[in-house]
Design an enzyme around this catalytic site. Structure first.
Site, PDB file in Angstrom:
ATOM      1  N   LYS A  86      70.670  48.550  33.079  1.00  0.00           N
ATOM      2  CA  LYS A  86      71.021  49.241  31.836  1.00  0.00           C
ATOM      3  C   LYS A  86      69.797  49.969  31.288  1.00  0.00           C
ATOM      4  CE  LYS A  86      73.444  48.612  27.436  1.00  0.00           C
ATOM      5  NZ  LYS A  86      74.331  49.760  27.715  1.00  0.00           N
ATOM      6  N   HIS A 129      72.104  42.245  28.962  1.00  0.00           N
ATOM      7  CA  HIS A 129      72.783  43.047  29.975  1.00  0.00           C
ATOM      8  C   HIS A 129      71.997  43.014  31.283  1.00  0.00           C
ATOM      9  CE1 HIS A 129      74.907  44.711  26.463  1.00  0.00           C
ATOM     10  NE2 HIS A 129      75.857  45.025  27.330  1.00  0.00           N
TER      11      HIS A 129
END
Length: 269
Positions: A162, A158
């Site tokens: 995040k 990600h």
């Protein structure tokens, strides 16, 4: 008054919040009923369309969640665990559908959501996309078909912003693999390896997290045997897929009674 369900978006200024707002505004099956931001945020009191750099849309950003929820039929929430727990209680009071895409929820948080779900529908999923939910089903089936001669590793990637790991989707995949094998994920989960860890334990499910750049979301489930590997994967290139799934869930749940649901229910899987 429109017969389209009114949807409130929490965390309006965030990347996901803005994507959700655009998705609702573009929908012919729902309407934007409100936008929530935390107290003191610069967007409070502004038209959300103008705050996003576009034309006015007639919806003012507020920090009064209960008032906003009371005039809506659904709330879509991709915020943080503490905020989500608070929103769940308020959505239950308003008898509004609560669609939860927040990840990193603890067992205590989930218990509080379960209490709220006694009064109104909650649709919660670590990932709202059709492709990922199909991947979850495939993972469960493959895990059930293969014994622990095949090691299971879940790799996720990600963007750099995040804050939780493993991702909610990775945990969904781990739960599916564990369910397929008839075991408890908590008992066999390997979350981090560093230093001299010894040989891999048979039957364990490993997790690895990559964080960097603007990666939207990539997940692989690896079944590694001797002389062969089976790899199931999903790559998201546009977070609009999550927004579309969340709006679909909010509309789907309009005629549902109180209780906890997930995207498998929404998609009929």
């Amino acid at each position: 008054m429109s017969d389209k369900p009114g949807i409130v978006i929490t965390g309006a200024s965030g990347r996901m919040g803005q994507m959700l707002i655009r998705t609702v505004l573009e929908s012919d099956k729902a309407r934007l009923a409100g936008c929530i931001e935390r107290e003191g945020h610069a967007w409070i009191g502004r038209d959300v369309g103008e705050a996003m750099g576009g034309a006015a849309v007639g919806v003012t950003v507020t920090d009064d969640a209960l008032e906003a929820f009371s005039g809506a039929q659904a709330v879509i929430d991709f915020t943080a665990p503490a905020a989500t727990v608070g929103f769940a209680k308020l959505a239950a009071q308003a008898r509004a559908v609560h669609v939860v895409g927040t990840t990193g929820l603890s067992a205590d948080d989930l218990g509080k959501l379960a209490l709220a779900a006694r009064h109104a529908p909650i649709v919660r999923a670590g990932n709202m996309s059709l492709g990922v939910n199909l991947l979850v089903q495939l993972t469960k089936k493959v895990a059930a078909a293969l014994d622990d001669d095949f090691d299971i590793e879940i790799v996720e990637a990600h963007h750099r912003h995040k804050v939780d790991a493993p991702s909610g989707t990775a945990l969904m995949l781990g739960e599916a693999a564990a369910e397929g094998r008839g075991i408890d994920l908590d008992a066999v989960s390997d979350r981090g390896r560093d230093g001299i860890t010894g040989a891999r334990e048979r039957g364990h499910i490993g997790f690895s997290a990559v964080r960097g750049g603007d990666i939207v979301g990539e997940h692989e489930v690896i079944f590694a045997g001797t002389g062969e590997r089976i790899v199931l994967s999903h790559i998201a290139t546009d977070r609009a897929i999550f927004a579309r799934g969340a709006v679909k869930a909010a509309i789907w749940a309009q005629d549902k009674g109180p209780g906890e649901y997930d995207m498998m229910d929404v998609l009929g899987l």
